[in-house]
Design an enzyme around this catalytic site. Sequence first.
Site, PDB file in Angstrom:
ATOM      1  N   HIS A  85       0.864  -1.343   0.077  1.00 53.82           N
ATOM      2  CA  HIS A  85       0.032  -0.047  -0.100  1.00 53.82           C
ATOM      3  C   HIS A  85       0.880   1.381   0.059  1.00 53.82           C
ATOM      4  CE1 HIS A  85      -3.791  -2.194   0.290  1.00 53.82           C
ATOM      5  NE2 HIS A  85      -3.383  -2.679   1.684  1.00 53.82           N
ATOM      6  N   ASP A 119      -4.370 -12.928   3.846  1.00 49.55           N
ATOM      7  CA  ASP A 119      -5.495 -12.348   4.506  1.00 49.55           C
ATOM      8  C   ASP A 119      -6.685 -12.771   3.579  1.00 49.55           C
ATOM      9  OD1 ASP A 119      -4.531 -10.754   2.825  1.00 49.55           O
ATOM     10  OD2 ASP A 119      -4.347  -8.869   3.966  1.00 49.55           O
ATOM     11  N   HIS A 159      -6.270  -7.268  -0.068  1.00 48.04           N
ATOM     12  CA  HIS A 159      -6.350  -5.868  -0.397  1.00 48.04           C
ATOM     13  C   HIS A 159      -5.718  -5.582  -1.781  1.00 48.04           C
ATOM     14  CE1 HIS A 159      -6.653  -6.250   4.074  1.00 48.04           C
ATOM     15  NE2 HIS A 159      -7.650  -5.611   3.688  1.00 48.04           N
TER      16      HIS A 159
END
Length: 281
Positions: free
Chosen positions: A95, A214, A134
């Site tokens: 990120h 995740d 993500h």
Amino acid sequence: MHPTGRHPDTPRRLEVLLDSIEDWSQAEPASSADIERCHTPEFVARIRSVDEPTWLDGDTIASATTFEAALLAAGVAISAAEHGGLALARPPGHHALPNAAMGFCIFDNVAVAARYMQAERGVGRIAIIDWDVHHGNGTQAIFWDDPTVLFVSLHEWPFYPGTGGPNEQAETTLNVPLSAGSGDEEYARAFEHVVEPAVQAFEPELVLVSAGFDAHRDDPLASMTVTEDGFRELARRSAALAPRCAAVLEGGYNLSTLPRLVAAALEGFSQTKTGPLRGPA
């Protein structure tokens, strides 16, 4: 060296992995010059200057030793890329934007490793496959206009950080948004019909994997249902797409399941023509 208090990205994530895997080695830290191939000098100086616990954004904390920890994480990623390993890197990276920390991430470890391999080891075309739950918005931002790096992200969408939707594509950026609840079958189908054709057409010399765990069905931060076998298959399929492959740890926040998911991925990586990946650097 990167204390986070009551935070999902706890130091225990690495402790449980190092306790569960016998064959691992240490690596040297990245240099500031290595980091600045992906991040602005001003941002690197900002992290270096932190001398007390500081929230860099709503999710990302830094302390006086975080800069050193982040250099080590990026250095581990570089070592993994050089030697064909799985980097147990913390803080994670995908990120992190060129000029800002975000979403637990300080420096973009996989991006730093990719730039290092191109600049210092003469590797030309690199594919980065990101199967963290993500979207890897930081990695995407770094390589958006770069024809030598193909970035592919499979992720839950709509979900944090809100990027990576079906219309967010570029010549060498491929986003594969998946609905909440997707599991082994949906990921395998996406690989077969979307990811593998794109990566094969790109003909990378090296595949780097942003290996987040995740998307597992028992992870507390998301809503996917990938199993241990699913991660083994994701690793096997990723490593089969280039003559060389390495991986960098991203997410995965259930301490009881993370060691066996990483072990399954190592098994998957070892089942291809690239040969077995070494244990964590």
